[in-house]
Design an enzyme around this catalytic site. Structure first.
Site, short mmCIF file in Angstrom:
data_model
loop_
_atom_site.label_atom_id
_atom_site.label_comp_id
_atom_site.label_asym_id
_atom_site.label_seq_id
_atom_site.Cartn_x
_atom_site.Cartn_y
_atom_site.Cartn_z
CD GLU A 178 -32.63 6.63 23.84
OE1 GLU A 178 -31.70 7.33 24.51
OE2 GLU A 178 -32.69 5.16 24.64
CD GLU A 300 -30.55 1.86 25.67
OE1 GLU A 300 -31.56 3.21 26.48
OE2 GLU A 300 -29.64 2.57 24.79
O1 AHR Z 1 -29.70 3.35 29.75
C1 AHR Z 1 -29.72 4.48 30.22
C2 AHR Z 1 -30.10 5.57 28.83
O2 AHR Z 1 -30.92 4.71 28.62
C3 AHR Z 1 -29.21 4.96 27.53
O3 AHR Z 1 -27.55 5.51 27.39
C4 AHR Z 1 -29.68 5.91 26.13
O4 AHR Z 1 -30.00 5.12 25.30
C5 AHR Z 1 -30.95 5.86 26.84
O5 AHR Z 1 -32.17 7.08 26.61
#
Ligand code: AHR
Length: 496
Positions: A178, A300
């Site tokens: 991110e 994710e």
């Molecule tokens: O999964 C929780 C968080 O969500 C992670 O650390 C981040 O990459 C995302 O914003």
């Protein structure tokens, strides 16, 4: 009695699609809340049964689910993680503050050796995410050398000094997380250049070959995808995508367990956006990479609710109902159906955080409804995708309409066809007719995951409220399968 829904599905068993990468069924474990500490790592001296500090019960569950790949150490934590803090005698490792997640103390007892040991024990491939946001190129280069170099060098010698003679295999490496947000708030043009620079030093030592994954877009940020593909596609094997499903907004994300039918539909409608996002990002990737060399890595995804009452807001601990099982099922159907481009995905997160497959409470452990979906769908791992066409009515309120049924299918090396069906109607059963073109299976068997209510979930007092059972509601004859799906259910059928 609510009316029955009828869905019609066609499986084209003669038109074989791509192989469904087992890695679509991957997971993610961050140094966040009780995921790593307590959920996976309890330390060698714990009274909780463990192997070299790693929980035996959780590892056994992960093996049964056929965990293929595990991403670590973050998430946002990755871009503040300095891997050298996590090697050497544990008593001497520095204690730091986990700034992202609750400001708690991190003693670094779980580091590189422990993660690689966890992957060995669970039988999965490691996917390490490196630090671009606050780390140096040299640090990243040295981490890869430490893990994978077999000859004589300062990093390989350091690894040996800390007890590991042979290098490990490291197949997957993420260059930042991110980086448009917690990983440095970069613009895509800037990150693309940083990516090109950092990845240069992520080297292939010996016969280890690293699949390099660049930080990709947040949700539907198509510009990010465009810039990364334009500027750096030749230096990457994968581009990530992050997408979470919330019922409300970030301020009030809704409850994991206290919801009505409108919350049921809202969450599933949000989750089904994954299909649009994958298609949109894949279309941009197709323009730059028509041969589909670069994988879309959805590293994710999952549901994100308000934390359970009384728990640390920074720990992201939430329960998991049959609604989450449906979310997992429809999302995995989307990934199976886009297996040409989606070649890895990692649900967030493995244990005790967000849409976890395992929850723990001290020595106790339970399997969530989401776990059961991953375990049931494991039959698709490494199988050949079969195209499916689904005709199903839309159900739900205006603004949150979803198809009543979604599906995906594959054929394995033994010629067995597997069909996974998600039935999203919260209250009524559905009759489904499936025409199988190009094959004439003689038998059908399967399993179903459903629950007495839409809010049903497993607790430590009642851990088996939502669990799979044998499915007897299907027949097959002359290439036509008929099944009667219970409301709110995930059904996986085997045809042979
Ligand atoms: O999964 C929780 C968080 O969500 C992670 O650390 C981040 O990459 C995302 O914003």
């Amino acid at each position: 009695m609510a009316p029955m829904t009828t869905a019609r599905i066609v499986i084209d068993a003669g038109a074989k699609g791509p192989v469904i990468s087992p890695n679509i069924y991957g997971h993610f474990a961050e140094h966040l809340g009780r995921c790593v500490y307590e959920g996976l790592w309890v330390g060698e001296k714990s009274r909780i049964p463990n192997v070299r500090g790693i929980r035996k019960d959780v590892v056994a569950a992960l093996r049964k689910m056929k965990l293929p790949v595990l991403r670590w150490p973050g998430g946002c934590f990755a871009d503040e993680y300095h891997w050298m803090d996590g090697i050497g005698p544990r008593a001497k490792r520095p204690t730091i503050v986990n700034t992202h997640w609750g400001g708690v103390t991190e003693n670094n007892h779980f580091g590189t050796h422990e993660f690689m040991d966890l992957c060995d024990q669970a039988g999965c491939a490691p996917y390490v995410c490196g630090n671009v946001g606050s780390g140096t190129v040299r640090e990243m280069q040295q981490w890869v050398e430490y893990v994978t170099f077999g000859g004589k060098s300062p990093m390989a010698d350091l690894r040996r000094k800390h007890g590991r003679k042979e290098p490990w295999k490291l197949p997957y490496f993420g260059v930042g997380n991110e980086n448009w947000g917690c990983g440095g708030n970069m613009r895509p043009e800037y990150y693309a250049d940083e990516y090109r620079r950092y990845q240069t030093y992520v080297r292939n030592f010996g016969d280890n070959r690293i699949f390099k994954i660049a930080c990709g877009p947040n949700d539907d940020d198509r510009y990010w995808t465009e810039v990364l593909m334009r500027e750096a596609r030749g230096q990457m094997q994968g581009l990530s995508l992050h997408m979470y499903s919330l019922v409300g907004g970030w301020e009030d994300k809704g409850s994991a367990t206290a919801f009505d039918e409108s919350g049921w539909f809202k969450l599933l409608a949000r989750g089904l956006r994954m299909g649009e996002l994958v298609a949109a990002h894949a279309a941009i990737m197709d323009r730059f990479d028509p041969q589909k060399k670069v994988a879309l890595v959805v590293d994710e995804w999952g549901s994100w609710y308000n934390v359970e009452k009384g728990t640390n807001p920074g720990f992201l601990y939430q329960q998991n109902t049959v609604r989450d099982a449906l979310l997992a099922g429809v999302t995995l159907n989307i990934f199976n159906n886009h297996a040409d481009r989606v070649r890895m995905a990692n649900i967030a997160q493995l244990v005790n955080v967000l849409q976890a497959v395992v929850l723990t409470d001290g020595a106790k452990m339970l399997l969530t409804p989401t776990y059961h979906v991953f375990e049931m769908y494991a039959v698709h791992q490494g199988a050949t995708q079969l195209p499916v066409a689904v005709e199903a009515p839309g159900i739900g309120p205006e603004g949150a309409k979803v198809p009543a049924v979604t599906a995906s299918a594959s054929v394995d090396a033994g010629g067995r066809i597997h069909l996974s069906l998600c039935h999203l109607d919260p209250g009524a059963a559905a009759d489904v007719e499936v025409r199988i073109q190009g094959a004439g299976p003689a038998t059908v068997s399967g399993r179903v995951l459903t629950a007495p209510a839409i809010q049903a979930h497993n607790t430590f007092a009642k851990p088996s409220t939502v669990k799979p059972a044998a499915f007897t509601g299907a027949t097959v004859a002359a290439g036509v399968l008929r099944a009667s799906l219970p409301p709110r259910s995930v059904v996986v059928l085997e045809l042979f």
